[in-house]
Scaffold this active site. Structure first.
Site, PDB file in Angstrom:
ATOM      1  N   MET A   1     -55.275 -25.809  18.865  1.00  0.00           N
ATOM      2  CA  MET A   1     -55.827 -24.402  19.386  1.00  0.00           C
ATOM      3  C   MET A   1     -56.422 -24.638  20.516  1.00  0.00           C
ATOM      4  O   MET A   1     -57.013 -25.380  20.985  1.00  0.00           O
ATOM      5  CB  MET A   1     -56.788 -24.066  18.319  1.00  0.00           C
ATOM      6  CG  MET A   1     -56.244 -24.189  16.545  1.00  0.00           C
ATOM      7  SD  MET A   1     -54.735 -23.238  16.308  1.00  0.00           S
ATOM      8  CE  MET A   1     -53.495 -24.153  16.650  1.00  0.00           C
ATOM      9  N   LEU A 173     -56.669 -34.129  16.404  1.00  0.00           N
ATOM     10  CA  LEU A 173     -55.410 -33.962  16.829  1.00  0.00           C
ATOM     11  C   LEU A 173     -54.615 -32.801  16.961  1.00  0.00           C
ATOM     12  O   LEU A 173     -54.363 -31.973  15.832  1.00  0.00           O
ATOM     13  CB  LEU A 173     -54.665 -34.858  15.656  1.00  0.00           C
ATOM     14  CG  LEU A 173     -55.267 -36.347  15.290  1.00  0.00           C
ATOM     15  CD1 LEU A 173     -54.291 -36.951  14.197  1.00  0.00           C
ATOM     16  CD2 LEU A 173     -55.222 -37.043  16.666  1.00  0.00           C
ATOM     17  N   GLU A 174     -54.570 -32.254  18.180  1.00  0.00           N
ATOM     18  CA  GLU A 174     -53.621 -31.010  18.403  1.00  0.00           C
ATOM     19  C   GLU A 174     -52.441 -31.240  19.579  1.00  0.00           C
ATOM     20  O   GLU A 174     -52.162 -32.235  19.790  1.00  0.00           O
ATOM     21  CB  GLU A 174     -54.812 -29.848  18.922  1.00  0.00           C
ATOM     22  CG  GLU A 174     -56.050 -29.881  17.916  1.00  0.00           C
ATOM     23  CD  GLU A 174     -56.888 -28.755  18.660  1.00  0.00           C
ATOM     24  OE1 GLU A 174     -56.212 -27.641  19.225  1.00  0.00           O
ATOM     25  OE2 GLU A 174     -58.180 -29.160  18.814  1.00  0.00           O
ATOM     26  N   GLU A 175     -52.189 -30.221  20.051  1.00  0.00           N
ATOM     27  CA  GLU A 175     -51.087 -29.935  20.911  1.00  0.00           C
ATOM     28  C   GLU A 175     -51.711 -30.783  22.222  1.00  0.00           C
ATOM     29  O   GLU A 175     -52.642 -30.648  22.600  1.00  0.00           O
ATOM     30  CB  GLU A 175     -50.519 -28.685  21.187  1.00  0.00           C
ATOM     31  CG  GLU A 175     -50.056 -27.903  20.007  1.00  0.00           C
ATOM     32  CD  GLU A 175     -49.680 -26.570  20.456  1.00  0.00           C
ATOM     33  OE1 GLU A 175     -49.588 -26.199  21.594  1.00  0.00           O
ATOM     34  OE2 GLU A 175     -49.098 -25.818  19.507  1.00  0.00           O
TER      35      GLU A 175
END
Length: 425
Positions: A1, A173-175
């Protein structure tokens, strides 16, 4: 996000010391191999100046995110005095911007040579508090991407744990990392190694939230954890920036995520809740969603009544009213864009931890008529109910509702939202 954070810039060490803000790093929990534990204990003894007494896990579970090097960082010790908060989730540890498998703050400030963060952590600990460190976040290069395998990724994070004597760590853990299966395998593998080598460390894993609980990549991350036999203290989702609208949509996502945890790991509902966490965004989200104090109270009640393990939010940098007030008008990294007293949202974290914060009544969502200008249609109202074909004016434009809606601001959800822009008026 999109967590409204710039990468670590040229903030000077003196600025950090003046702000009085601390940073910390990863931590994990679990059974340990004796040889690794002995080695880790020796490293801790060598850096005893930074040693601290661990808080209860509930405080690490309640720790809100704080960006200490950017976004006009507030004083952590002042927040402690004002709210009773004891724990902070410091963000973010990344790989160096120039490449390599070594930990930095924000991609630019090497952990190995840091003194400012260490002194700030000491200030927090001197007041009876502690820190966790979050690794990853949205954007930037993560160590799971830069390091060659789980072992080297874990070794990089161990430097952070050892330097700051951490009792807790968060894997955010994201983009783009969570779209890279190899990187996710490195991160989950590293988390498992740290859990084994650092007995008692609290480990959270945070990822994107959707109406279904989490998306395809989030499910692949859960599958990776299952395949590696890794169980953290919790898996947390971020139910914002994905078409959410207030607390009801968030608690629905948490219920859906609970079912995913049950089916993935074979847990009972109660066990799944005991390993589930919520990570919200206070005020106006990146995509224009609005989350008020009353929404936080509703989610907090849900979390506590269901025995959830974690309740946190992004971020303390935003936990203050914009000045001058710009309520509902923009998303900021330094204020919430909703009416509030400073640190209103931090008090919900204090309550989740089991402490008693100062009692101020929640601020109700305001009615925002926008600026109808010379438009003839009635001004949009956050409290009104609209059905398909209803017209309103907002921000100098006429808008037509495509279907039933309430409290969805015209223009905040793009072409796929409920409101059709009929042009300026």
């Amino acid at each position: 996000m999109k967590r409204l954070r710039a990468l670590l810039g040229g903030a000077a060490a003196a600025a950090l010391a003046t702000a009085g803000i601390a940073m910390a790093s990863p931590a994990a929990f679990g059974s340990a191999a004796t040889s690794h534990a002995t080695s880790h204990a020796a490293k801790q003894a060598a850096t005893g100046a930074n040693a601290s007494t661990a808080l209860s896990d509930r405080w690490y579970a309640a720790a809100p995110y704080l960006m200490p090097l950017d976004n006009d960082p507030p004083s952590a010790t002042q927040i402690m005095d004002a709210t009773g908060l004891k724990a902070f989730q410091l963000a973010f540890i990344l790989a160096p911007n120039g490449g390599g498998c070594s930990p930095t703050w924000g991609g630019t400030a090497p952990v190995s040579s840091d003194t400012s963060v260490a002194s700030t952590i000491s200030a927090i600990r001197a007041k009876g508090g502690d820190v966790s460190v979050s690794i990853g976040g949205y954007g930037g290069t993560k160590l799971g991407q830069a390091c060659s395998d789980a072992a080297s990724t874990a070794a990089a994070y161990q430097q952070v744990i050892t330097k700051y004597q951490l009792h807790a760590i968060d894997f955010d853990l994201e983009e783009p990392e969570y779209e890279n299966s190899a990187a996710v395998a490195h991160e989950i593998g590293a988390a498992k190694i740290l859990q084994q080598n650092n007995p008692g460390l609290y480990v959270s894993v945070t990822t994107a939230g959707t109406a279904a609980g989490t998306g395809w990549f989030g499910q692949q991350m859960l599958n990776e954890a299952k395949s590696q036999g890794f169980t953290p203290n919790n898996f947390s989702i971020m139910p914002f920036d994905g078409g959410f609208s207030g607390a009801a949509s968030q608690t629905a996502a948490l219920t859906a995520f609970n079912k995913l945890l049950q089916t993935t790991f074979g847990w009972s509902e109660a066990t799944a809740y005991a390993h589930e966490g919520f990570s919200g965004m206070n005020g106006r989200s990146d995509s224009g969603e609005m989350f008020y104090q009353a929404d936080f109270q509703t989610v907090l009640d849900y979390a506590t009544s269901h025995g959830m393990d974690r309740f946190t939010f992004w971020s303390l940098n935003r936990d203050r009213q914009c000045s001058p007030p710009d309520n509902n008008g923009r998303t900021s990294g330094t204020c919430s864009s909703v009416p509030q007293a400073s640190w209103d949202f931090a008090k919900y974290s204090v309550e989740f931890a089991g402490a008693t914060p100062p009692s101020d009544p929640p601020t109700d969502p305001p009615t925002d008529p926008g600026d109808p200008g010379t438009c003839s249609a009635a001004a949009w109202s956050a409290t009104a109910v609209y059905t398909g074909g209803d017209e309103v004016s907002y921000d100098g434009h006429n808008w037509k509702a495509k279907w039933w809606t309430q409290n969805e601001k015209p223009g905040s959800t793009g072409e796929w939202g409920v409101w059709q822009d009929e042009g300026a008026c």
